[in-house]
Scaffold this motif. Structure first.
Motif, mmCIF file in Angstrom:
data_model
loop_
_atom_site.group_PDB
_atom_site.id
_atom_site.type_symbol
_atom_site.label_atom_id
_atom_site.label_comp_id
_atom_site.label_asym_id
_atom_site.label_seq_id
_atom_site.Cartn_x
_atom_site.Cartn_y
_atom_site.Cartn_z
ATOM 1 N N ASP A 1 -5.438 -7.830 3.430
ATOM 2 C CA ASP A 1 -6.843 -6.657 3.635
ATOM 3 C C ASP A 1 -6.035 -5.475 3.889
ATOM 4 O OD1 ASP A 1 -8.736 -8.245 4.046
ATOM 5 O OD2 ASP A 1 -8.450 -8.481 6.119
ATOM 6 N N ARG A 2 -4.496 -4.947 4.142
ATOM 7 C CA ARG A 2 -4.007 -4.104 4.192
ATOM 8 C C ARG A 2 -3.795 -3.150 2.863
ATOM 9 N NH1 ARG A 2 0.480 -6.381 5.426
ATOM 10 N NH2 ARG A 2 1.546 -5.987 3.450
ATOM 11 N N ALA A 3 -3.125 -4.258 1.701
ATOM 12 C CA ALA A 3 -4.003 -3.480 0.553
ATOM 13 C C ALA A 3 -5.173 -3.188 0.301
ATOM 14 C CB ALA A 3 -3.010 -4.847 -0.823
ATOM 15 N N ARG A 4 -6.240 -4.140 0.191
ATOM 16 C CA ARG A 4 -7.179 -3.530 -0.138
ATOM 17 C C ARG A 4 -7.857 -2.635 0.607
ATOM 18 N NH1 ARG A 4 -6.880 -9.553 -0.832
ATOM 19 N NH2 ARG A 4 -7.258 -10.231 1.645
ATOM 20 N N THR B 1 2.085 0.725 -3.799
ATOM 21 C CA THR B 1 1.800 -0.280 -5.141
ATOM 22 C C THR B 1 1.486 -1.812 -4.559
ATOM 23 O OG1 THR B 1 4.186 -0.421 -4.619
ATOM 24 C CG2 THR B 1 3.789 0.906 -6.129
ATOM 25 N N GLY B 2 1.266 -2.383 -2.997
ATOM 26 C CA GLY B 2 0.881 -3.310 -2.806
ATOM 27 C C GLY B 2 -0.594 -3.307 -3.357
ATOM 28 N N VAL B 3 -1.427 -2.333 -4.172
ATOM 29 C CA VAL B 3 -2.177 -2.732 -4.456
ATOM 30 C C VAL B 3 -2.463 -3.742 -5.995
ATOM 31 C CG1 VAL B 3 -3.138 -0.655 -3.519
ATOM 32 C CG2 VAL B 3 -2.125 -0.440 -6.494
ATOM 33 N N TYR B 4 -1.224 -3.826 -6.818
ATOM 34 C CA TYR B 4 -1.054 -4.574 -7.481
ATOM 35 C C TYR B 4 -0.992 -5.851 -7.569
ATOM 36 C CZ TYR B 4 -0.042 -0.641 -10.387
ATOM 37 O OH TYR B 4 0.348 0.807 -10.064
#
Length: 296
Positions: A135-138, A113-116
């Motif tokens: 970058d982790r979420a990207r 859910t970090g993509v939000y």
């Protein structure tokens, strides 16, 4: 000619067969043949002892993935991306290997859910625009796109997952953080946090293999939405421990690492309607209270 029974059974391939993958495997064995990709020769013995078929391969080396083609009708991909960059070549390598024989009917990818990014405490569903801040979420966004665009007739479903916990999960027992005295933010600076029990996540992965819609995204979270400090206060109360210390955001920046601060910089409350209506999953642990009650 009748094929041997091991080939007639449904075959599930688990990529990244850690704690959640092993919980998933226990849900389906012995009636289903479960194969598990591992890059560690040492892990083959323990995986085999659990009734799984270990396969040696490394997602960073496409040459080791050739044998995955045509092995399983259903795939669960729980392996993390690389630790650097803003892309995920591991997922690309896996999808290319699986596409060589086109036998996969369904693929489930465990994202985050970090993509939000930071929703500033607002309610979030799967239609919210992505705004990854690290970058982790990207890397996860890139992997999601690859899975959802994957062809070959397979259904690619993405599960967006918040913090995973269980009282028997190594590194995922919320009591450990409280026992360490890890600080949380004071109420004025606090962020909302979301969680899912590891057993419910394994059950969601299984449901998505059969009920996930093509290209669909589903948030896999429980019913509890609390500010992080209140959540760990509740864990402390349930476990009979002292409440964690509270810091201001300024104090936290001085005492915590950039990685720790990154988890205190995003606030969102997740909706789980698709989990319940589309995957038809009834949570066994709708809040952390049920997890403690089950252990009593």
């Amino acid at each position: 000619m009748l094929r041997p029974a091991r080939f007639r059974r449904t075959r599930i391939l688990i990529i990244g067969c850690g704690d959640v993958g092993q919980r998933l495997a226990r849900l389906v064995t012995p009636h289903t043949r479960v194969l598990a990709l591992t890059s560690s020769p040492e892990r083959q013995v323990s995986l085999r002892a659990q009734g799984l078929v270990p396969l040696l391969g490394n997602l960073d080396d496409p040459r080791t993935l050739g044998r995955l083609a045509g092995l399983a009708q259903r795939v669960v991909h729980l392996a993390p991306p690389p630790s650097t960059g803003d892309r995920d070549p591991r997922t690309v390598n896996l999808l290319r290997a699986l596409a060589r024989r086109g036998q996969v009917r369904a693929l489930v990818y465990g994202s985050t859910t970090g993509v939000y990014g930071d929703a500033q405490g607002q309610w979030v569903d799967e239609t919210r625009a992505l705004a990854p801040q690290t970058d982790r979420a990207r890397r996860r966004v890139a992997a999601e796109q690859a899975v959802r665009q994957w062809g070959g007739g397979a259904r690619g479903c993405v599960l967006r997952i918040p913090g995973i916990y269980a009282l028997d999960r190594e590194g995922g027992d919320p009591r450990d953080r409280v026992r360490r005295g890890a600080p949380v933010l004071q109420a004025a600076d606090d962020v909302y946090t979301n969680h899912i029990h590891a057993d419910d996540l394994a059950r969601a992965c299984l449901a998505a293999l059969w009920r996930g819609r093509p290209g669909r995204v589903v948030q896999v979270c429980d019913d509890q939405t609390l500010p992080m400090g209140d959540y760990f206060d509740l864990v402390a109360d349930l476990a009979g421990l002292d409440h964690p210390p509270r810091l201001s955001r300024a104090e936290a920046r001085q005492q915590l690492s950039p990685m720790q601060m990154s988890f205190l910089s995003e606030s969102r409350r997740l909706r789980n309607q698709r989990l319940k209506t589309e995957l038809r999953l009834q949570l066994r642990y709708p809040t952390v209270r049920e997890a403690f009650a089950a252990q009593a």
